[in-house]
Write an enzyme that holds these catalytic residues in place. Structure first.
Site, mmCIF file in Angstrom:
data_model
loop_
_atom_site.group_PDB
_atom_site.id
_atom_site.type_symbol
_atom_site.label_atom_id
_atom_site.label_comp_id
_atom_site.label_asym_id
_atom_site.label_seq_id
_atom_site.Cartn_x
_atom_site.Cartn_y
_atom_site.Cartn_z
ATOM 1 N N CYS A 196 -7.809 -11.679 1.640
ATOM 2 C CA CYS A 196 -7.096 -10.854 2.928
ATOM 3 C C CYS A 196 -7.321 -12.012 4.175
ATOM 4 O O CYS A 196 -8.667 -12.562 4.374
ATOM 5 C CB CYS A 196 -8.946 -10.336 3.096
ATOM 6 S SG CYS A 196 -8.625 -9.103 4.942
ATOM 7 N N ARG B 103 0.826 -1.240 -0.476
ATOM 8 C CA ARG B 103 0.187 0.010 -0.224
ATOM 9 C C ARG B 103 0.740 1.184 -0.189
ATOM 10 O O ARG B 103 2.058 1.305 0.582
ATOM 11 C CB ARG B 103 -0.450 -0.394 0.817
ATOM 12 C CG ARG B 103 -2.304 1.153 0.638
ATOM 13 C CD ARG B 103 -2.603 1.450 2.412
ATOM 14 N NE ARG B 103 -3.983 -0.323 2.624
ATOM 15 C CZ ARG B 103 -4.172 -0.640 3.767
ATOM 16 N NH1 ARG B 103 -3.648 0.171 4.887
ATOM 17 N NH2 ARG B 103 -4.570 -1.738 4.088
ATOM 18 N N LYS C 158 -6.321 7.021 12.052
ATOM 19 C CA LYS C 158 -6.723 6.975 10.723
ATOM 20 C C LYS C 158 -6.458 8.829 10.998
ATOM 21 O O LYS C 158 -7.800 9.151 11.847
ATOM 22 C CB LYS C 158 -7.932 6.581 10.925
ATOM 23 C CG LYS C 158 -7.174 5.341 9.847
ATOM 24 C CD LYS C 158 -8.313 4.831 9.236
ATOM 25 C CE LYS C 158 -8.178 3.079 8.410
ATOM 26 N NZ LYS C 158 -9.088 2.425 8.398
ATOM 27 N N CYS D 35 -13.527 -2.144 6.605
ATOM 28 C CA CYS D 35 -12.875 -1.181 5.916
ATOM 29 C C CYS D 35 -13.227 -0.586 5.156
ATOM 30 O O CYS D 35 -12.818 0.340 4.106
ATOM 31 C CB CYS D 35 -11.974 -2.345 5.325
ATOM 32 S SG CYS D 35 -10.582 -3.088 6.380
ATOM 33 N N CYS E 247 -15.069 -3.406 0.234
ATOM 34 C CA CYS E 247 -13.351 -3.723 0.899
ATOM 35 C C CYS E 247 -12.790 -5.012 0.024
ATOM 36 O O CYS E 247 -13.764 -5.917 -0.777
ATOM 37 C CB CYS E 247 -13.333 -4.442 2.115
ATOM 38 S SG CYS E 247 -14.145 -5.829 2.623
ATOM 39 N N LYS F 252 -3.370 1.232 14.887
ATOM 40 C CA LYS F 252 -3.766 2.374 13.302
ATOM 41 C C LYS F 252 -4.395 3.213 14.033
ATOM 42 O O LYS F 252 -4.904 3.707 15.090
ATOM 43 C CB LYS F 252 -4.226 1.682 12.298
ATOM 44 C CG LYS F 252 -5.607 0.856 12.160
ATOM 45 C CD LYS F 252 -6.078 0.148 10.729
ATOM 46 C CE LYS F 252 -8.290 -0.280 11.657
ATOM 47 N NZ LYS F 252 -7.724 -1.259 10.184
ATOM 48 N N ARG G 173 -1.722 6.842 9.541
ATOM 49 C CA ARG G 173 -1.916 6.347 8.496
ATOM 50 C C ARG G 173 -2.056 7.221 6.970
ATOM 51 O O ARG G 173 -2.177 8.621 7.909
ATOM 52 C CB ARG G 173 -3.082 5.006 8.431
ATOM 53 C CG ARG G 173 -2.962 3.963 9.064
ATOM 54 C CD ARG G 173 -2.147 3.244 8.820
ATOM 55 N NE ARG G 173 -2.446 2.152 9.230
ATOM 56 C CZ ARG G 173 -2.829 0.637 9.149
ATOM 57 N NH1 ARG G 173 -3.931 0.222 8.480
ATOM 58 N NH2 ARG G 173 -2.751 -0.332 9.747
ATOM 59 N N CYS H 189 -15.896 -8.202 6.610
ATOM 60 C CA CYS H 189 -15.864 -9.290 7.262
ATOM 61 C C CYS H 189 -15.703 -7.966 9.047
ATOM 62 O O CYS H 189 -16.403 -6.968 8.086
ATOM 63 C CB CYS H 189 -14.388 -9.647 8.181
ATOM 64 S SG CYS H 189 -13.273 -8.108 8.385
#
Length: 583
Positions: free
Chosen positions: A437, A75, A212, A480, A431, A210, A144, A476
């Protein structure tokens, strides 16, 4: 500065980070081996460098392989989604040379490559570096890619917002030299870090999880600002940027089986002037660094700290670090999730074109040669490129005389203009999910187009084809594609089964709620159909689907549609009764 209340190395990933020599670990040694993958510790450290180690789950199932066949997702980090034509073409070249021949636009306005093998990682990252693109901090327990409204309308407010987005991104980029040593310079790495190497903001253990950040233009919530750890909503008067309302503690992820995990929208913290933004953002990040949960990664996001503390205590901690108080939030216009599709005048004599990219996947498939067509346009006309938080692409700075030639090229490659697509498709997100994934429980990107096709038929029959509502699917519950703010969402629950959510707000300011559980993919539209019929008959003037479901409430909807005949006249009578009781 407050001291940390919890041990910074409580085991697992935390211990690994602390002993990793600023994200080096044993990555250098493992890069030199013949193995096609890294060990578990290396797998965790790779994320900070923008890499996820993956395997093709389709291949394992069809070939019944005992061993996994590994590849990597890479990414990139593209603040605000802004790319030069040369940078876009560099991504496109690398997708063909080292990846699976596709590019994937993410909801954080950056690109993902899929299918890179271990031996090509260094060459791929070096080529990106030559194009002035990095993958450092695109994944891992750091801030991120910083998102921002990408629309290139020419006004000083947008220019300042985009500049601030870049400042925040640069300021919060990890400082470790490991990235260049491992992937670019290929220098011998001294396992004892020099005393001068420090992470001034993150420290040795970086963040608990993470993080954001997104910046929204006044009235435009294309970044879904309330779903971010930090959201900055610009406040302006005419052509002057006054500052930002700061939102904290949003986040989408949850676990189906753990009631103490949940999606959350951010709280308004206060108002800051433009020159204060970077300082305030850093203070918020350090509060999460010092107080975020490092003993349980399922509760490590900052939203759980806000849930535990409340916004007043959190604000007091931030202000204590700043040494001054935040102002009260400023009034702001209502938000809308703008897609920025179609041809638009920029305001400087040039135009931009917003193209709808289904689920963000740029590929050639059948008669629609999207990747080849975009490359032809960008090579020939050299537009600027901007990726959007809705997984779409904007081609910018186009001269008026190039509009028709670009339309002709797009037509030649089978690429539709957005106005020829249904609104439900244009407002959909998915996603990646299967097959790459490792967290996916069900399909998403590969399944949603078929679901959208079926929804289009239903909506057309009901006269709702021009009704805008957001539809999102994830494989899931980690969220995302930001499903929990959509009007309608399908979240992977188990193999080929989903939980249906309804009642979110199209503008991203309200969470939806579970409506049906363990619905097979083939029955998703069947389960939604009665809701659409009910909406078509009983909506209020101008009411959107999510607002309608929220107004009635999940219990009332389920009572009508589960316990009664779904014929139109029965629904009509029962709804009148239930709404009267609710009032």
């Amino acid at each position: 500065m407050s001291t940390r209340p919890k041990s910074s190395a409580s085991g697992g990933v935390e211990a690994l980070k602390e002993t990793s020599n600023y994200l080096r670990g044993a990555l250098s040694e493992q890069l030199q081996t013949d193995s096609d993958h890294f060990d578990e510790e290396g797998k965790q450290l790779l994320k900070f460098h923008g890499l996820y180690q993956q395997n093709d789950r389709d291949q394992r199932k069809t070939e019944r392989r005992a061993a996994k066949s590994y590849s990597f997702m890479l990414r990139t980090r593209v603040p605000g989604g802004l790319l030069t034509p040369e940078q876009y073409l560099a991504h496109d070249d690398l997708a063909q040379r080292y990846a699976n021949g596709t590019l994937r636009i993410t909801t954080r306005q950056c690109f993902q490559f899929h299918g890179i093998i271990k031996g090509d990682l260094q060459a791929t990252i070096r080529a990106l570096n030559e194009a002035l693109i990095t993958s450092l901090g695109a994944c891992g327990d750091v801030v991120r890619n910083v998102a921002c409204c990408p629309a290139p309308f020419q006004d000083p407010i947008r220019e300042q917002i985009q500049a601030i987005t870049r400042q925040i991104s640069d300021h919060l980029l990890p400082r470790t030299r490991a990235y260049h040593e491992l992937w670019i310079d290929n220098e011998k790495i001294d396992l004892t870090p020099p005393e001068t190497e420090v992470e001034p903001i993150y420290g040795k253990t970086y963040l608990p999880r993470k993080f954001k950040i997104a910046v929204a233009y006044p009235g435009d919530n294309c970044v879904d600002v309330y779903t971010q750890d930090i959201g900055l909503i610009a406040v302006a008067y005419q052509t002057q940027l006054l500052g930002f309302n700061v939102v904290v503690g949003g986040g989408m992820g949850m676990n189906h089986t753990k009631a103490d995990t949940f999606p959350r929208l951010g709280d308004l913290l206060g108002f800051v002037a433009p020159e204060q933004v970077v300082q305030v953002v850093e203070a918020i990040v350090t509060v999460q660094r010092d107080y975020g949960n490092r003993s349980d990664r399922k509760h490590a996001r900052m939203k759980y700290l806000l849930h535990e503390w409340g916004v007043d205590r959190f604000r007091a901690e931030v202000e204590g670090r700043l040494g001054w108080s935040l102002q009260s939030p400023a009034p702001m216009p209502p938000l809308e999730n703008e897609l920025h599709h179609g041809w638009n005048a920029q305001g400087d004599g040039r135009w931009f074109l917003g193209l709808s990219i289904e689920n963000g996947r740029i590929k050639d498939e059948g008669e629609m040669r999207l990747r080849s067509g975009l490359r032809a346009v960008i090579e020939t006309f050299r537009p600027g490129v901007r990726l959007t938080p809705n997984q779409d692409i904007l081609l910018t700075d186009i001269a008026p005389h190039d509009i028709e030639p670009i339309n002709q090229v797009l037509h030649q490659f089978g690429i539709p203009l957005p106005l020829s697509l249904s609104l439900v498709q244009r407002n959909s997100l998915a996603c990646v999910a299967l097959p790459t994934c490792g967290l996916a429980l069900a399909e998403a990107e590969r399944a949603l187009p078929e679901v959208i096709d079926a929804l289009e038929v239903e909506l057309a029959q009901l006269g709702l084809a021009d009704e805008p509502f957001t539809v999102r699917m994830t494989g899931c519950p980690n969220g995302c594609a930001r499903p929990y703010v959509a009007d309608l969402a399908f979240v992977g629950r188990s193999a080929d089964a989903y939980m249906i959510f309804v009642g979110g707000a199209s503008n991203g300011t309200r969470l939806n709620r579970p409506y049906k559980d363990l619905v097979k993919r083939a029955q998703l539209v069947d389960e939604v159909r009665p809701l659409l019929h009910l909406f078509q008959k009983r909506r209020q003037p101008g009411e959107r689907f999510g607002d309608f479901c929220y107004r009635l409430g999940i219990d009332a909807l389920q009572q009508i549609l589960d316990n009664h005949d779904s014929r139109e006249e029965t629904i009509h009578d029962d709804l009148d009764t239930l709404v009267a009781v609710k009032r």
